[in-house]
Design an enzyme around this catalytic site. Structure first.
Site, PDB file in Angstrom:
ATOM      1  N   HIS A   1       4.454  -4.868  10.912  1.00 17.92           N
ATOM      2  CA  HIS A   1       4.840  -4.091  12.100  1.00 17.92           C
ATOM      3  C   HIS A   1       4.958  -4.969  13.345  1.00 17.92           C
ATOM      4  O   HIS A   1       4.227  -5.947  13.482  1.00 17.92           O
ATOM      5  CB  HIS A   1       3.805  -2.989  12.397  1.00 17.92           C
ATOM      6  CG  HIS A   1       3.829  -1.860  11.425  1.00 17.92           C
ATOM      7  ND1 HIS A   1       4.668  -0.778  11.558  1.00 17.92           N
ATOM      8  CD2 HIS A   1       3.116  -1.652  10.296  1.00 17.92           C
ATOM      9  CE1 HIS A   1       4.461   0.066  10.546  1.00 17.92           C
ATOM     10  NE2 HIS A   1       3.528  -0.437   9.758  1.00 17.92           N
TER      11      HIS A   1
ATOM     12  N   HIS B   1       0.850  -1.208   0.000  1.00 17.54           N
ATOM     13  CA  HIS B   1       0.000   0.000   0.000  1.00 17.54           C
ATOM     14  C   HIS B   1       0.873   1.241   0.000  1.00 17.54           C
ATOM     15  O   HIS B   1       2.087   1.161   0.154  1.00 17.54           O
ATOM     16  CB  HIS B   1      -0.990  -0.016   1.159  1.00 17.54           C
ATOM     17  CG  HIS B   1      -0.390   0.086   2.540  1.00 17.54           C
ATOM     18  ND1 HIS B   1       0.449  -0.863   3.072  1.00 17.54           N
ATOM     19  CD2 HIS B   1      -0.505   1.039   3.504  1.00 17.54           C
ATOM     20  CE1 HIS B   1       0.804  -0.519   4.297  1.00 17.54           C
ATOM     21  NE2 HIS B   1       0.257   0.640   4.586  1.00 17.54           N
TER      22      HIS B   1
ATOM     23  N   ASP C   1      -0.422  -3.988   6.366  1.00 17.88           N
ATOM     24  CA  ASP C   1      -1.014  -3.404   7.570  1.00 17.88           C
ATOM     25  C   ASP C   1      -2.493  -3.761   7.695  1.00 17.88           C
ATOM     26  O   ASP C   1      -3.274  -3.030   8.306  1.00 17.88           O
ATOM     27  CB  ASP C   1      -0.868  -1.870   7.552  1.00 17.88           C
ATOM     28  CG  ASP C   1       0.572  -1.420   7.754  1.00 17.88           C
ATOM     29  OD1 ASP C   1       1.453  -2.270   7.944  1.00 17.88           O
ATOM     30  OD2 ASP C   1       0.807  -0.191   7.714  1.00 17.88           O
TER      31      ASP C   1
ATOM     32  N   HIS D   1       1.415   3.920   1.913  1.00 20.46           N
ATOM     33  CA  HIS D   1       2.013   4.640   3.044  1.00 20.46           C
ATOM     34  C   HIS D   1       3.543   4.669   2.939  1.00 20.46           C
ATOM     35  O   HIS D   1       4.171   3.687   2.530  1.00 20.46           O
ATOM     36  CB  HIS D   1       1.590   4.012   4.376  1.00 20.46           C
ATOM     37  CG  HIS D   1       0.186   4.376   4.769  1.00 20.46           C
ATOM     38  ND1 HIS D   1      -0.542   3.662   5.694  1.00 20.46           N
ATOM     39  CD2 HIS D   1      -0.622   5.388   4.361  1.00 20.46           C
ATOM     40  CE1 HIS D   1      -1.736   4.218   5.835  1.00 20.46           C
ATOM     41  NE2 HIS D   1      -1.817   5.265   5.037  1.00 20.46           N
TER      42      HIS D   1
ATOM     43  N   HIS E   1      -7.526  -0.348   6.028  1.00 23.66           N
ATOM     44  CA  HIS E   1      -6.433   0.516   6.492  1.00 23.66           C
ATOM     45  C   HIS E   1      -6.201   1.611   5.441  1.00 23.66           C
ATOM     46  O   HIS E   1      -6.182   2.803   5.749  1.00 23.66           O
ATOM     47  CB  HIS E   1      -5.187  -0.342   6.693  1.00 23.66           C
ATOM     48  CG  HIS E   1      -3.948   0.394   7.078  1.00 23.66           C
ATOM     49  ND1 HIS E   1      -3.749   0.938   8.329  1.00 23.66           N
ATOM     50  CD2 HIS E   1      -2.823   0.674   6.367  1.00 23.66           C
ATOM     51  CE1 HIS E   1      -2.550   1.523   8.364  1.00 23.66           C
ATOM     52  NE2 HIS E   1      -1.975   1.370   7.190  1.00 23.66           N
TER      53      HIS E   1
ATOM     54  N   ASP F   1       5.972   4.460   5.017  1.00 23.55           N
ATOM     55  CA  ASP F   1       6.815   3.456   5.692  1.00 23.55           C
ATOM     56  C   ASP F   1       6.868   2.138   4.908  1.00 23.55           C
ATOM     57  O   ASP F   1       7.611   1.227   5.273  1.00 23.55           O
ATOM     58  CB  ASP F   1       6.374   3.229   7.157  1.00 23.55           C
ATOM     59  CG  ASP F   1       4.967   2.695   7.296  1.00 23.55           C
ATOM     60  OD1 ASP F   1       4.053   3.246   6.658  1.00 23.55           O
ATOM     61  OD2 ASP F   1       4.767   1.727   8.062  1.00 23.55           O
ATOM     62  N   HIS F   2       6.106   2.058   3.811  1.00 21.89           N
ATOM     63  CA  HIS F   2       6.134   0.878   2.935  1.00 21.89           C
ATOM     64  C   HIS F   2       6.674   1.197   1.543  1.00 21.89           C
ATOM     65  O   HIS F   2       6.951   0.281   0.772  1.00 21.89           O
ATOM     66  CB  HIS F   2       4.724   0.273   2.812  1.00 21.89           C
ATOM     67  CG  HIS F   2       4.164  -0.124   4.148  1.00 21.89           C
ATOM     68  ND1 HIS F   2       4.088  -1.423   4.574  1.00 21.89           N
ATOM     69  CD2 HIS F   2       3.702   0.627   5.176  1.00 21.89           C
ATOM     70  CE1 HIS F   2       3.602  -1.452   5.802  1.00 21.89           C
ATOM     71  NE2 HIS F   2       3.357  -0.224   6.190  1.00 21.89           N
TER      72      HIS F   2
HETATM   73 FE    FE Z   1       2.726   0.623   8.029  1.00 20.70          FE
HETATM   74 ZN    ZN Z   2       0.136   1.619   6.592  1.00 17.58          ZN
END
Ligand code: FE
Ligand code: ZN
Length: 256
Positions: free
Chosen positions: A172, A57, A134, A59, A115, A61-62
């Site tokens: 995570h 996805h 996530d 975001h 999410h 952090d990915h």
């Molecule tokens: Fe994440």
């Molecule tokens: Zn995420």
């Protein structure tokens, strides 16, 4: 067909990335990349070269490291690409139900919005493993940033329907907090209490609680257990729909 070698590596505050390597074809995939340095270091440690990047996805952090990782390795990027939340490095745009090849096996794309709306998970039946991003965590699930509770419940039902021995990699390390929360809605669940003890031992030893298995999550993860009579009774929601019970559990976790 020999099975894929899997390497889990941490990055950022609490993220996990995974490398998947085929010892026969020497192809290597990584799942998500929030930080190219960490992924490249893991590849170098194993002596593997990257052929594919799978993105769950949009975001940061990915995805923050995806473009530089692609430049550095020439890997092909597979992922979602909604116009509202584009991931510009994606070469192969994925949608629900797609299957693509990796090292001679099928990778099934499961759209699990909630999410985010673009979230996809990667299921490899030949290896009994799924990468849930996530959406589904060990003892938890992702926050509802873009979707709503009925949508996320439907997504979790798709994952719940996979074979019970499926190994689940999420993105995570949230498990200690998830376990503490889970015990507040399902305190009578002895499998959950045992699992919470196991999680504490792993974390005290600085070990990951990822991966888990679907069999374990179905017994212990409250976000998959909205139909459980004990949880429903604890929430005084015996007559609510499963999606409503899920929504209440998610709401409580948000303020836990
Ligand atoms: Fe994440
Ligand atoms: Zn995420």
């Amino acid at each position: 067909m020999s099975s894929l070698t899997r390497v889990l590596y941490p990055y950022g505050n609490d993220n996990y990335g995974v490398l998947l390597h085929c010892p026969e074809t020497l192809q290597t995939a990584c799942v998500d990349c929030g930080d190219a340095e960490s992924t490249l270091a893991s590849l170098q440690e194993k002596g593997w070269s990257l052929s594919d990047i799978w993105v769950t996805h949009h975001h940061a952090d990915h995805t923050a490291g995806v473009e530089s990782l692609k430049q550095a390795t020439g890997a092909k990027v597979h992922g979602p690409n909604r116009s509202e939340t584009p991931i510009k490095s994606v070469d192969h745009v994925l949608t629900d139900g797609d299957t693509f090849d990796f090292a001679g096996r099928g990778v099934q794309v499961i759209h699990t919005p909630g999410h985010t709306l673009d979230m996809v998970n990667f299921y490899l039946p030949a290896d009994s493993v799924v990468f849930t991003g996530d959406t589904l965590f060990t003892l938890g699930c992702g926050r509802l940033f873009e979707g709503d509770a009925p949508m996320m419940w439907k997504s979790l039902l798709k994952l719940s329907a996979l074979p019970k021995d499926t190994v689940i990699y999420s993105s995570h390390e949230y498990t200690e907090s998830n376990a503490a929360f889970a015990l507040t809605v399902d305190p009578g669940n002895s499998a959950l209490r045992d699992q919470a003890d196991g999680v504490k031992r792993l974390r005290d030893a600085n070990k990951p609680t990822v991966p888990t298995t679907l069999a374990m999550e179905l017994q212990t993860n409250p976000f998959l257990r909205a139909d459980d009579p004990g949880i429903r009774s604890n929430l005084a929601m015996e007559h609510a729909s499963d999606a409503e019970v899920f929504a209440e559990i998610r709401r409580r976790k948000d303020s836990f």
